[in-house]
Design an enzyme around this catalytic site. Sequence first.
Site, PDB file in Angstrom:
ATOM      1  N   LYS A  67      -4.507  -0.702  -5.060  1.00 16.45           N
ATOM      2  CA  LYS A  67      -3.493   0.374  -5.083  1.00 16.45           C
ATOM      3  C   LYS A  67      -2.912   0.669  -6.466  1.00 16.45           C
ATOM      4  O   LYS A  67      -1.847   1.262  -6.575  1.00 16.45           O
ATOM      5  CB  LYS A  67      -2.351   0.079  -4.095  1.00 16.45           C
ATOM      6  CG  LYS A  67      -2.827  -0.149  -2.695  1.00 16.45           C
ATOM      7  CD  LYS A  67      -3.478   1.082  -2.136  1.00 16.45           C
ATOM      8  CE  LYS A  67      -4.851   0.840  -1.621  1.00 16.45           C
ATOM      9  NZ  LYS A  67      -5.648   2.043  -1.484  1.00 16.45           N
ATOM     10  N   HIS A 132     -11.708  -6.241  -7.668  1.00 14.42           N
ATOM     11  CA  HIS A 132     -10.281  -6.588  -7.669  1.00 14.42           C
ATOM     12  C   HIS A 132     -10.116  -8.069  -8.029  1.00 14.42           C
ATOM     13  O   HIS A 132      -9.018  -8.608  -7.929  1.00 14.42           O
ATOM     14  CB  HIS A 132      -9.679  -6.401  -6.273  1.00 14.42           C
ATOM     15  CG  HIS A 132      -9.502  -4.974  -5.837  1.00 14.42           C
ATOM     16  ND1 HIS A 132      -8.970  -3.990  -6.631  1.00 14.42           N
ATOM     17  CD2 HIS A 132      -9.753  -4.375  -4.632  1.00 14.42           C
ATOM     18  CE1 HIS A 132      -8.901  -2.853  -5.935  1.00 14.42           C
ATOM     19  NE2 HIS A 132      -9.380  -3.060  -4.739  1.00 14.42           N
ATOM     20  N   SER A 162       2.444   1.593  -2.051  1.00 10.86           N
ATOM     21  CA  SER A 162       1.124   2.140  -1.754  1.00 10.86           C
ATOM     22  C   SER A 162       0.343   1.189  -0.838  1.00 10.86           C
ATOM     23  O   SER A 162      -0.288   1.615   0.133  1.00 10.86           O
ATOM     24  CB  SER A 162       0.377   2.373  -3.073  1.00 10.86           C
ATOM     25  OG  SER A 162      -0.812   3.043  -2.850  1.00 10.86           O
TER      26      SER A 162
HETATM   27  P1  A3P Z   1       0.040   6.235  -3.831  1.00  9.03           P
HETATM   28  O1  A3P Z   1      -0.104   5.521  -2.535  1.00  9.03           O
HETATM   29  O2  A3P Z   1       1.248   5.784  -4.602  1.00  9.03           O
HETATM   30  O3  A3P Z   1      -0.005   7.705  -3.700  1.00  9.03           O
HETATM   31  P2  A3P Z   1      -6.376   2.651  -5.317  1.00  9.03           P
HETATM   32  O4  A3P Z   1      -7.287   3.746  -5.723  1.00  9.03           O
HETATM   33  O5  A3P Z   1      -6.343   1.499  -6.259  1.00  9.03           O
HETATM   34  O6  A3P Z   1      -6.581   2.269  -3.895  1.00  9.03           O
HETATM   35  O7  A3P Z   1      -4.902   3.250  -5.447  1.00  9.03           O
HETATM   36  C1  A3P Z   1      -4.449   4.264  -4.588  1.00  9.03           C
HETATM   37  C2  A3P Z   1      -3.286   4.938  -5.251  1.00  9.03           C
HETATM   38  O8  A3P Z   1      -3.766   5.802  -6.297  1.00  9.03           O
HETATM   39  C3  A3P Z   1      -2.554   5.829  -4.280  1.00  9.03           C
HETATM   40  O9  A3P Z   1      -1.207   5.841  -4.743  1.00  9.03           O
HETATM   41  C4  A3P Z   1      -3.265   7.151  -4.485  1.00  9.03           C
HETATM   42  O10 A3P Z   1      -2.535   8.271  -4.029  1.00  9.03           O
HETATM   43  C5  A3P Z   1      -3.428   7.153  -5.987  1.00  9.03           C
HETATM   44  N1  A3P Z   1      -4.526   8.025  -6.440  1.00  9.03           N
HETATM   45  C6  A3P Z   1      -5.728   8.232  -5.864  1.00  9.03           C
HETATM   46  N2  A3P Z   1      -6.455   9.106  -6.570  1.00  9.03           N
HETATM   47  C7  A3P Z   1      -5.694   9.490  -7.621  1.00  9.03           C
HETATM   48  C8  A3P Z   1      -5.891  10.400  -8.700  1.00  9.03           C
HETATM   49  N3  A3P Z   1      -7.015  11.101  -8.818  1.00  9.03           N
HETATM   50  N4  A3P Z   1      -4.889  10.540  -9.592  1.00  9.03           N
HETATM   51  C9  A3P Z   1      -3.748   9.842  -9.464  1.00  9.03           C
HETATM   52  N5  A3P Z   1      -3.489   8.972  -8.469  1.00  9.03           N
HETATM   53  C10 A3P Z   1      -4.457   8.789  -7.552  1.00  9.03           C
END
Ligand code: A3P
Length: 305
Positions: A67, A132, A162
């Site tokens: 996240k 991870h 998140s």
């Molecule tokens: P939020 O839940 O705060 O919105 P991961 O990819 O490590 O699983 O993390 C997911 C988080 O990154 C989520 O945060 C998601 O909305 C955000 N996220 C996914 N794609 C993104 C992008 N292209 N730009 C910015 N944030 C992004």
Amino acid sequence: KYLQEDDITQECQALISTLPKDQGWVLSYLYQYQGFWHPIRQLQGVLSCQRHFQARDTDIILITSPKCGTTWLKALAYAVINRKTNPPRGDNHPLLSFNPHKSVPFLELKVYVDHQVPDLTELPSPRLFSTHLPVESLPLSIKETGCKVVYLARDPKDAFISLWHFANKLRPQNSCKLQLEEAFDKFCKGVSLYGPFWDHVLSYWKCSLEKSNNVFFLKYEELKVQPKLCLKKLAEFWERPFSLEEENNGVVDEILSLCSFDNLSNLEVNKVGKLSSGEQNNAFFRKGEVGNWANYFTQEMTEKI
Ligand code: A3P
């Protein structure tokens, strides 16, 4: 599939009987291995990856705590590395039809548990992988070769919120919601996917100071505020800097807009598609903001974290 605990080897079964165990955030238990918490299927992947993965000097490895912006970083890396064969403005760009997790597989899950990449030696260089895994559990060859590691960190408050939303999406519909207070308590104790969060970040921070040629430490918040600068630095770190001509032709901006939250989250594949392991692609896109934690945290939680 995420929750299945069958197909676990005897070696892994024997190991888990010796490990500390705690209730996870979804349904399965978490086991503490080498200081960090994993569900059983993932643990099997960790063992297999540690035993078999042979890094190349030319490999690019993207590392995050869950996240912290993994999906975004994967999209950016894939678009930068493949920009000659797949120009970002093309109508057929793979990121328009595949979720970024498909383009850059997780070593300990997609490669060593789901066997999505049958023969790693056949992949052309540079190979792009993600993980991870904490420093403490990385396969030795990643530490010993000259491969390029990018670690993306995020404010733990946003990462926690998140993760809490994500865990609730993964919980079966007939089970009750994981309460914020319970999740927070676990997170602070370090009992979260690949937690303790603090140890994960700190080890990579130290590595980035010791091996700055091989480990690039980046923050989600920096990437949000200065995306162009960060992307140019990343491309240089990967030894694929943008030429002046590319910059003048808008290639950097095109990659950023292709990989932006608005663009990726509105693609059909990311609205309705699923990963082979069962997660809905839309679970990886929620708000994509800095500071969303402030809508959930009490003063006491803020002080504690
Ligand atoms: P939020 O839940 O705060 O919105 P991961 O990819 O490590 O699983 O993390 C997911 C988080 O990154 C989520 O945060 C998601 O909305 C955000 N996220 C996914 N794609 C993104 C992008 N292209 N730009 C910015 N944030 C992004």
